[in-house]
Design an enzyme around this catalytic site. Structure first.
Site, short mmCIF file in Angstrom:
data_model
loop_
_atom_site.label_atom_id
_atom_site.label_comp_id
_atom_site.label_asym_id
_atom_site.label_seq_id
_atom_site.Cartn_x
_atom_site.Cartn_y
_atom_site.Cartn_z
N ASP A 8 0.85 -1.19 0.00
CA ASP A 8 0.00 0.00 0.00
C ASP A 8 0.89 1.24 0.00
O ASP A 8 1.74 1.39 0.88
CB ASP A 8 -0.90 0.01 1.23
CG ASP A 8 -1.97 -1.08 1.19
OD1 ASP A 8 -1.97 -1.88 0.22
OD2 ASP A 8 -2.79 -1.15 2.12
N ASP A 128 -15.52 -4.24 -1.97
CA ASP A 128 -15.27 -3.83 -0.59
C ASP A 128 -16.61 -3.67 0.10
O ASP A 128 -17.53 -3.06 -0.46
CB ASP A 128 -14.51 -2.51 -0.55
CG ASP A 128 -13.22 -2.55 -1.35
OD1 ASP A 128 -12.58 -3.62 -1.35
OD2 ASP A 128 -12.87 -1.53 -1.97
#
Length: 235
Positions: A8, A128
């Site tokens: 990330d 998500d």
């Protein structure tokens, strides 16, 4: 099952967020390229690169992502802020797979065009969710769309690759959400990558038992609670 470390990126650094909150950030490295090389050397099947700045609309780490792609030979999927056709097409030319979340729910016409141009195996739909309801725009927007209903619709259109994250688990080391993962993996032709909450080797075993296509290793990997080699032995 594929073992997939996550990298990330925020402000050029390798970070992990707690439940997607940029205010709860831990920095693990200032050298993303070296981190990518390390995970490749340790036996990762694929890398999952996330541009958090692009996701949140506050910047871009695309130059760093391109550097990683230049120096890594294993497949790489790129996620984060891919919300217009031009950017998606450009990024798709240099990586193995692209991950689409917000755009997949916002603009079905562009999504259909990308499906025709790139093919279903090149596109991963990021589903998500928070307790079974889809969230978009860097997890900031709750849609009221049911997870399984959304996946069924994407499958009917011709998609098969999914990245499943329960955001209440992400970065928590509390264990994966097996309930919704199980439901998702039971859908015909759905290849599901499980993300969020992995804390130890038992969690990897539990994900494998749901017949997931892959598992994302994040915080547990960076904090040495699990290794890629251990995970590979399980899968």
């Amino acid at each position: 099952m594929k073992v997939i470390p996550a990298i990330d990126l925020m402000n050029g650094q390798v970070v992990r967020l707690y439940k997607g909150d940029p205010k709860q950030k831990t920095v693990y490295s200032d050298n993303p390229v070296e981190v990518a090389k390390k995970w490749e050397a340790n036996g990762a099947d694929m890398l999952h690169l996330v541009d958090l700045d692009a996701t949140l609309g506050i910047g871009s780490n695309l130059p760093i992502i391109k550097k990683i792609l230049d120096q890594i030979s294993i497949p790489i999927q790129v996620a984060g802020g891919l919300r217009d056709e031009s950017t998606i097409t450009d990024v798709s030319k240099i990586c193995h797979r692209i991950v689409l979340g917000t755009l997949a729910f916002k603009d079905k016409s562009i999504l259909q065009k990308l499906l025709v141009n790139l093919g279903s195996k090149k596109i991963v739909i990021s589903v998500d969710h928070l307790d079974g309801e889809i969230v978009t725009h860097g997890w900031q927007n709750q849609t009221k769309i049911k997870l399984i209903d959304a996946m069924k619709e994407f499958l009917s259109i011709g998609f098969s690759e999914f990245l499943l994250t329960n955001i209440s688990k992400d970065g928590t080391l509390e264990g994966p959400d097996l309930e919704f993962l199980s439901q998702a993996c039971q859908l015909n032709n759905a290849h599901v990558i499980a993300s969020g909450g992995i804390s130890n080797i038992k969690d990897v075993q539990n994900v494998k038992q749901q017949n997931a296509f892959g598992v994302i290793l994040g915080k547990a990997l960076y904090e040495n609670k699990i290794s890629i080699q251990e995970a590979k032995q399980i899968v």
